[in-house]
Design a protein around this motif. Structure first.
Motif, PDB file in Angstrom:
ATOM      1  N   MET A  36       0.798  -1.133  -0.002  1.00 36.91           N
ATOM      2  CA  MET A  36       0.148  -0.122   0.082  1.00 36.91           C
ATOM      3  C   MET A  36       0.920   1.179  -0.138  1.00 36.91           C
ATOM      4  O   MET A  36       0.592   2.283  -0.418  1.00 36.91           O
ATOM      5  CB  MET A  36      -0.977   0.111   1.204  1.00 36.91           C
ATOM      6  CG  MET A  36      -2.082  -0.986   0.832  1.00 36.91           C
ATOM      7  SD  MET A  36      -3.264  -1.132   2.394  1.00 36.91           S
ATOM      8  CE  MET A  36      -4.078   0.725   2.006  1.00 36.91           C
ATOM      9  N   ALA A  39       2.458   0.985  -3.894  1.00 44.17           N
ATOM     10  CA  ALA A  39       1.411   1.334  -4.609  1.00 44.17           C
ATOM     11  C   ALA A  39       0.032   1.682  -4.285  1.00 44.17           C
ATOM     12  O   ALA A  39      -0.960   1.092  -4.030  1.00 44.17           O
ATOM     13  CB  ALA A  39       1.148   0.143  -5.601  1.00 44.17           C
ATOM     14  N   PRO A  41      -3.383   3.476  -3.107  1.00 42.57           N
ATOM     15  CA  PRO A  41      -4.600   3.252  -3.835  1.00 42.57           C
ATOM     16  C   PRO A  41      -5.218   4.325  -4.686  1.00 42.57           C
ATOM     17  O   PRO A  41      -6.044   4.227  -5.596  1.00 42.57           O
ATOM     18  CB  PRO A  41      -5.821   3.074  -2.543  1.00 42.57           C
ATOM     19  CG  PRO A  41      -4.871   2.560  -1.459  1.00 42.57           C
ATOM     20  CD  PRO A  41      -3.776   3.207  -1.734  1.00 42.57           C
ATOM     21  N   ASN A  44      -3.301   3.311  -7.816  1.00 41.18           N
ATOM     22  CA  ASN A  44      -3.213   2.112  -8.315  1.00 41.18           C
ATOM     23  C   ASN A  44      -4.446   1.191  -7.773  1.00 41.18           C
ATOM     24  O   ASN A  44      -5.150   1.666  -6.945  1.00 41.18           O
ATOM     25  CB  ASN A  44      -2.227   1.355  -7.896  1.00 41.18           C
ATOM     26  CG  ASN A  44      -0.716   1.923  -7.992  1.00 41.18           C
ATOM     27  OD1 ASN A  44      -0.086   1.597  -8.980  1.00 41.18           O
ATOM     28  ND2 ASN A  44      -0.188   2.828  -7.253  1.00 41.18           N
ATOM     29  N   THR A  46      -4.792  -1.189  -5.747  1.00 43.87           N
ATOM     30  CA  THR A  46      -3.913  -2.006  -4.632  1.00 43.87           C
ATOM     31  C   THR A  46      -4.417  -3.184  -4.219  1.00 43.87           C
ATOM     32  O   THR A  46      -3.437  -4.089  -4.047  1.00 43.87           O
ATOM     33  CB  THR A  46      -3.645  -0.949  -3.461  1.00 43.87           C
ATOM     34  OG1 THR A  46      -3.166   0.464  -3.993  1.00 43.87           O
ATOM     35  CG2 THR A  46      -2.767  -1.401  -2.778  1.00 43.87           C
ATOM     36  N   TYR A  49      -3.263  -5.546  -6.839  1.00 45.93           N
ATOM     37  CA  TYR A  49      -1.701  -5.639  -6.816  1.00 45.93           C
ATOM     38  C   TYR A  49      -1.421  -6.746  -5.327  1.00 45.93           C
ATOM     39  O   TYR A  49      -0.451  -7.684  -5.796  1.00 45.93           O
ATOM     40  CB  TYR A  49      -1.122  -4.114  -6.368  1.00 45.93           C
ATOM     41  CG  TYR A  49       0.362  -4.056  -6.691  1.00 45.93           C
ATOM     42  CD1 TYR A  49       1.032  -4.770  -6.159  1.00 45.93           C
ATOM     43  CD2 TYR A  49       0.647  -3.010  -7.574  1.00 45.93           C
ATOM     44  CE1 TYR A  49       2.651  -4.363  -6.507  1.00 45.93           C
ATOM     45  CE2 TYR A  49       2.151  -2.784  -7.846  1.00 45.93           C
ATOM     46  CZ  TYR A  49       2.883  -3.598  -7.151  1.00 45.93           C
ATOM     47  OH  TYR A  49       4.135  -3.490  -7.635  1.00 45.93           O
TER      48      TYR A  49
END
Length: 101
Positions: A36, A39, A41, A44, A46, A49
């Motif tokens: 987190m 990347a 939120p 992305n 997340t 991911y």
């Protein structure tokens, strides 16, 4: 490419050293906390991911990462490389990146 992986390892080690607890559950440095931070939120997807890194690395999102655990971080960085690039990481390059730190 090894130096790129070295940079990823160094960044993750810094995140772990600084004890991020992004979901405020009282347990810092879980895999999901580190991702987190890497990347967020706002930039992305997340959750996808994290799920992809979990699946490809074999490490649960609730596992607390150790900045000195070679095998753990190699698995995480290789999985993150897949998410970032869409192709499996060259594991020789990932391992060489670890050896450069």
């Amino acid at each position: 490419m090894a130096y790129g992986y070295r940079a990823a390892f160094k960044t993750l080690q810094t995140y772990i050293f600084n004890k991020y607890d992004t979901d405020k559950d009282g347990t810092a440095n879980e895999l999901e906390d580190v991702i987190m931070r890497w990347a967020p939120p706002c930039e992305n997807n997340t959750d996808v991911y994290i799920a992809t890194v979990e699946k490809r690395s074999g490490i649960s999102r609730h596992t607390v990462l150790n900045r000195n655990n070679r095998e753990q971080l190699i698995a995480v960085v290789a999985a993150m490389s897949y998410v970032e690039n869409g192709v499996p990481a060259n594991m020789d390059d990932v391992r060489k990146g670890w050896e450069l730190i």
